[in-house]
Design an enzyme around this catalytic site. Structure first.
Site, PDB file in Angstrom:
ATOM      1  CB  CYS A   1      54.967  35.137  56.234  1.00 49.97           C
ATOM      2  SG  CYS A   1      54.953  33.715  55.157  1.00 49.97           S
TER       3      CYS A   1
ATOM      4  NE  ARG B   1      52.642  41.358  55.561  1.00 51.38           N
ATOM      5  CZ  ARG B   1      53.459  42.248  55.022  1.00 51.38           C
ATOM      6  NH1 ARG B   1      53.290  43.528  55.284  1.00 51.38           N
ATOM      7  NH2 ARG B   1      54.435  41.882  54.229  1.00 51.38           N
TER       8      ARG B   1
ATOM      9  CD1 TRP C   1      49.302  33.696  51.397  1.00 51.51           C
ATOM     10  CD2 TRP C   1      51.214  33.366  50.275  1.00 51.51           C
ATOM     11  NE1 TRP C   1      49.016  33.681  50.060  1.00 51.51           N
ATOM     12  CE2 TRP C   1      50.160  33.476  49.341  1.00 51.51           C
ATOM     13  CE3 TRP C   1      52.503  33.146  49.791  1.00 51.51           C
ATOM     14  CZ2 TRP C   1      50.359  33.393  47.969  1.00 51.51           C
ATOM     15  CZ3 TRP C   1      52.705  33.062  48.422  1.00 51.51           C
ATOM     16  CH2 TRP C   1      51.635  33.188  47.530  1.00 51.51           C
TER      17      TRP C   1
ATOM     18  CG  ASN D   1      57.715  37.016  57.263  1.00 58.72           C
ATOM     19  OD1 ASN D   1      57.201  36.041  57.805  1.00 58.72           O
ATOM     20  ND2 ASN D   1      57.294  38.255  57.430  1.00 58.72           N
ATOM     21  N   GLY D   2      60.018  34.986  53.929  1.00 62.49           N
ATOM     22  CA  GLY D   2      60.973  34.931  52.818  1.00 62.49           C
ATOM     23  C   GLY D   2      61.128  33.504  52.326  1.00 62.49           C
TER      24      GLY D   2
ATOM     25  CD  GLU E   1      43.248  47.155  38.636  1.00 61.27           C
ATOM     26  OE1 GLU E   1      44.149  46.385  38.251  1.00 61.27           O
ATOM     27  OE2 GLU E   1      43.026  47.390  39.829  1.00 61.27           O
TER      28      GLU E   1
ATOM     29  CE  LYS F   1      41.463  46.008  42.270  1.00 60.41           C
ATOM     30  NZ  LYS F   1      42.702  45.481  41.771  1.00 60.41           N
TER      31      LYS F   1
ATOM     32  CD  GLU G   1      42.789  41.267  43.016  1.00 60.80           C
ATOM     33  OE1 GLU G   1      43.747  40.833  43.644  1.00 60.80           O
ATOM     34  OE2 GLU G   1      42.741  42.430  42.587  1.00 60.80           O
TER      35      GLU G   1
ATOM     36  CG  HIS H   1      43.265  39.963  15.692  1.00 59.98           C
ATOM     37  ND1 HIS H   1      43.475  39.807  14.344  1.00 59.98           N
ATOM     38  CD2 HIS H   1      43.039  41.288  15.888  1.00 59.98           C
ATOM     39  CE1 HIS H   1      43.403  40.991  13.748  1.00 59.98           C
ATOM     40  NE2 HIS H   1      43.140  41.905  14.671  1.00 59.98           N
TER      41      HIS H   1
ATOM     42  CE  LYS I   1      47.473  46.096  49.983  1.00 59.59           C
ATOM     43  NZ  LYS I   1      46.669  46.349  48.759  1.00 59.59           N
TER      44      LYS I   1
HETATM   45  C1  F6R Z   1      45.657  43.492  42.663  1.00 57.64           C
HETATM   46  C2  F6R Z   1      46.836  43.772  43.453  1.00 57.64           C
HETATM   47  C3  F6R Z   1      48.140  43.237  42.979  1.00 57.64           C
HETATM   48  C4  F6R Z   1      49.265  44.277  43.214  1.00 57.64           C
HETATM   49  C5  F6R Z   1      50.629  43.644  42.890  1.00 57.64           C
HETATM   50  C6  F6R Z   1      51.760  44.622  43.052  1.00 57.64           C
HETATM   51  O1  F6R Z   1      44.503  44.048  43.238  1.00 57.64           O
HETATM   52  O2  F6R Z   1      46.766  44.385  44.477  1.00 57.64           O
HETATM   53  O3  F6R Z   1      48.089  42.836  41.653  1.00 57.64           O
HETATM   54  O4  F6R Z   1      49.022  45.387  42.414  1.00 57.64           O
HETATM   55  O5  F6R Z   1      50.841  42.536  43.737  1.00 57.64           O
HETATM   56  O6  F6R Z   1      51.858  45.071  44.367  1.00 57.64           O
HETATM   57  P1  F6R Z   1      52.664  46.377  44.737  1.00 57.64           P
HETATM   58  O7  F6R Z   1      51.940  47.540  44.123  1.00 57.64           O
HETATM   59  O8  F6R Z   1      52.647  46.417  46.232  1.00 57.64           O
HETATM   60  O9  F6R Z   1      54.041  46.233  44.166  1.00 57.64           O
END
Ligand code: F6R
Length: 614
Positions: free
Chosen positions: A2, A27, A76, A100-101, A487, A491, A494, A510, A609
């Site tokens: 949010c 965000r 959000w 927010n929260g 990773e 990627k 998501e 396994h 974000k």
């Molecule tokens: C994936 C991504 C998330 C962040 C995770 C932690 O592309 O961006 O998995 O890595 O939400 O976020 P931070 O680094 O801000 O603690």
């Protein structure tokens, strides 16, 4: 997550708030709303809609409003589906609130209020705040006393901006465990959950701390602390805004993510700047008397991509320091009985510095007397501030990361963790002068090597076009490449919504190999090290089950090339930094697949974000 923007001043407050909200779109959100006061003596207008900010903008445009104050929000969803009714602001009686929260005890409060005859118009946790404040105002409390009382009732996390009917010149605010800052310029005062909301107005800003509450008016800020339990005004420290509009523009790129992938050489240069030189490592400013007597174990706490960066860091730290390193998913660590004590160094890795679970993990570690530090991109963020009083922080210096999917922050996290490993090893006498020179040289070669590697961008796009219709993918690697496999799969999930799994290559037999058939493309990551032959055997195993093989491997790995359907060659680099080369390619692969599928690259569905709720 949010976003909050509020403004009181001489400019048209609706325009200011809508512009601010547009800067927070990155965000991630599912609905947006605004409450504004056209002029003194008028009633507050409230508009809120599910969907993009443009939906709200279209409704507002029809009204062509001017206003002396406004609060706005991008939501959000946590409690209640995305809908017009659940969008903020929430109104009850005289009170409009954006939040927010999460209010953890909202169900209990709501039941009490229902029993008292209140009616609710949303499913949110937030609405109880409007009811509670209005209730306090009805008892003839002044707004600040009402806010203080309500803050005492609420449990959880909140940043709040509140407007009150009949109080046209003030906006009220409160903050606990959720970011909020104030801004001031010659023509008004702002409230925002993120300084990017204010880049178009260039004000001075002051970060709020937990327990702050008060009000802003056109030319005044009054702020008190719930924590200090005094009625004295708290003094703010005003600083120039760090964010600049250029940082939130895509430049010539179609998406922020693509731009940020291409910014990696520069980001890595910045991560290294002032920390390596003349073949030597120098990390000033960490308040850690690092000795094996003091630090017997290391815990790394993080979420998502940052957790995978932590897995790479573990390889380096254990190899160089000969100290046991556990990498923990922060949401697990915070609730588990851990072996954290005064002999533990806890390292939080976070781009945003706001991630609720990572923050809580650090709070837990501090309460257990651990030495705590962060590797973090946002200076002054909540995690940063927690670690300031302990060991301190290492800034990524990666610059703002706007795309929801982490790219340049991820690679910078790995680089900065490598610097930390080198510095600690040197301190303990476990790093020879020759090793120091060669590892520093390897790090310094990266910006140039990655710049060259980015030349494969078009080739990766072409390759990606072969996999648009595949519903699943597998990524495998060994050593410090299996975190990159994780990773790569994250990627892909998501961004392209392809169900992808990352696995240590040796673990396939396994279980997961049962899923491999001709519909399963497998991305195989190779480094230039003695694990190459082992990984090649794993490649053969999946190939024998009909999988299409995409190998990312050193250029000269001819055997790998022969056995692969698609091959992306990497320039030779020191094995110490090889994982970063593969990381860039898996980013490009996911980026292009997402774009080719016509999906929203910078704002994937359901994601945000900064994950400021647990
Ligand atoms: C994936 C991504 C998330 C962040 C995770 C932690 O592309 O961006 O998995 O890595 O939400 O976020 P931070 O680094 O801000 O603690």
């Amino acid at each position: 997550m949010c976003g909050i923007v509020g403004y009181v001043g001489k400019k048209n407050a609706v325009q200011v708030v809508m512009q601010g909200l547009s800067r927070l779109e990155y965000r991630g959100y599912d609905s947006a709303g605004i409450a504004f006061l056209p002029n003194v003596g008028h009633a507050t207008h409230l508009q809120k809609y599910q969907g993009q900010l443009s939906v709200l903008q279209n409704h507002i445009r029809e009204l062509d409003p001017t206003a002396i104050m406004a609060i706005g929000h991008t939501r959000w969803a946590t409690h209640g589906v995305p809908s017009d009714a659940n969008a903020h602001p929430h109104k009850y009686g005289r009170v409009q609130v954006v939040h927010n929260g999460i209010i953890e005890n909202y169900a209990h409060i709501k039941n009490q209020l229902l029993a008292e005859g209140h009616h609710f118009s949303s499913e949110t946790d937030t609405e109880v705040i409007a009811h509670l404040i209005d209730q306090q105002l009805s008892l003839n409390k002044n707004p600040l006393d009402a806010l203080r009382t309500v803050a005492d009732i609420l449990r959880g996390a909140y940043s709040l901006a509140i407007s009150l009917d009949g109080d046209p010149h003030k906006l009220y605010f409160a903050k606990l465990r959720s970011p909020l800052l104030l801004g001031r310029s010659h023509d008004g005062v702002f409230i925002a959950s993120d300084e990017f909301a204010l880049v178009d107005f260039g004000p001075q800003v002051a970060e709020l701390v937990d327990g702050d509450f008060g009000y802003i008016s056109e030319d005044e800020v009054e702020i008190f602390s719930l924590v200090e339990k005094t009625t004295a005004l708290r003094k703010l420290s005003w600083q120039p805004l760090r964010a600049v509009a250029d940082q939130v523009s895509k430049g010539s790129f179609k998406h922020f993510m693509h731009k940020e992938i291409f910014e990696q050489p520069e980001a890595i240069k910045r991560a290294l700047a002032g920390r390596v030189g003349d073949g030597k490592i120098n990390l000033p400013g960490l308040g850690l008397d690092f000795s094996k007597a003091q630090v017997k174990r290391i815990h790394i706490v993080a979420c998502g991509s940052a957790y995978y960066a932590g897995l790479v860091a573990k390889t380096d730290l254990e190899a160089m320091l000969k100290i046991s390193v556990d990498v923990e998913i922060a949401s697990e660590y915070r609730y588990r009985q851990t072996l954290t004590d005064e002999h533990t160094l806890v390292i939080a890795i976070s781009q945003s510095g706001e991630t609720a679970d990572t923050l809580a993990a650090i709070e837990k570690a501090l309460s257990l007397n651990a030495s705590c530090m962060s590797i973090c991109n946002v200076v002054g963020s909540a995690i940063w501030r927690k670690c300031e009083g302990s060991v301190g922080n290492l800034s990524l210096n990666a610059g703002p990361e706007i795309s929801v999917a982490s790219t340049k922050a991820f690679t910078s996290q790995i680089v900065v963790a490598k610097l930390l490993a080198l510095a600690l090893a040197k301190h303990l006498g476990g790093l020879s002068a020759d090793e120091e020179v060669s590892k520093v040289r390897a790090l310094l070669s990266l910006p140039h090597k990655i710049t060259d590697l980015l030349g494969s961008d078009n080739m990766v796009r072409l390759l990606a076009s072969n996999f648009i219709d595949h519903p699943k993918m597998l990524y495998i690697g060994r050593g410090d490449l299996y975190p990159i496999a994780y990773e790569g799969a994250l990627k892909m999930k998501e961004l392209a919504y392809i169900f992808a799994e990352g696995y240590p290559a040796g673990e396939l037999k396994h279980g997961p190999i049962a899923t491999v058939d001709s519909d399963m493309p497998v991305v195989v990551l190779f480094g230039n090290d003695d694990l190459m032959a082992k990984t090649l055997s794993n490649l053969s195993e999946v190939k024998a089950r009909g999988a299409k093989i995409i190998s990312i491997a050193p250029m000269n790995a001819e055997l790998v090339q022969e056995d692969s359907d698609f091959f992306i060659g990497l320039d030779e680099v020191d094995p110490f930094v090889a994982s970063l080369m593969s990381a860039v390619i898996v980013q490009l692969l996911a980026y292009h697949l997402c774009d080719l599928k016509g999906l929203d690259v910078d704002k994937p569905r359901n994601l945000a974000k900064s994950v400021t709720v647990e």
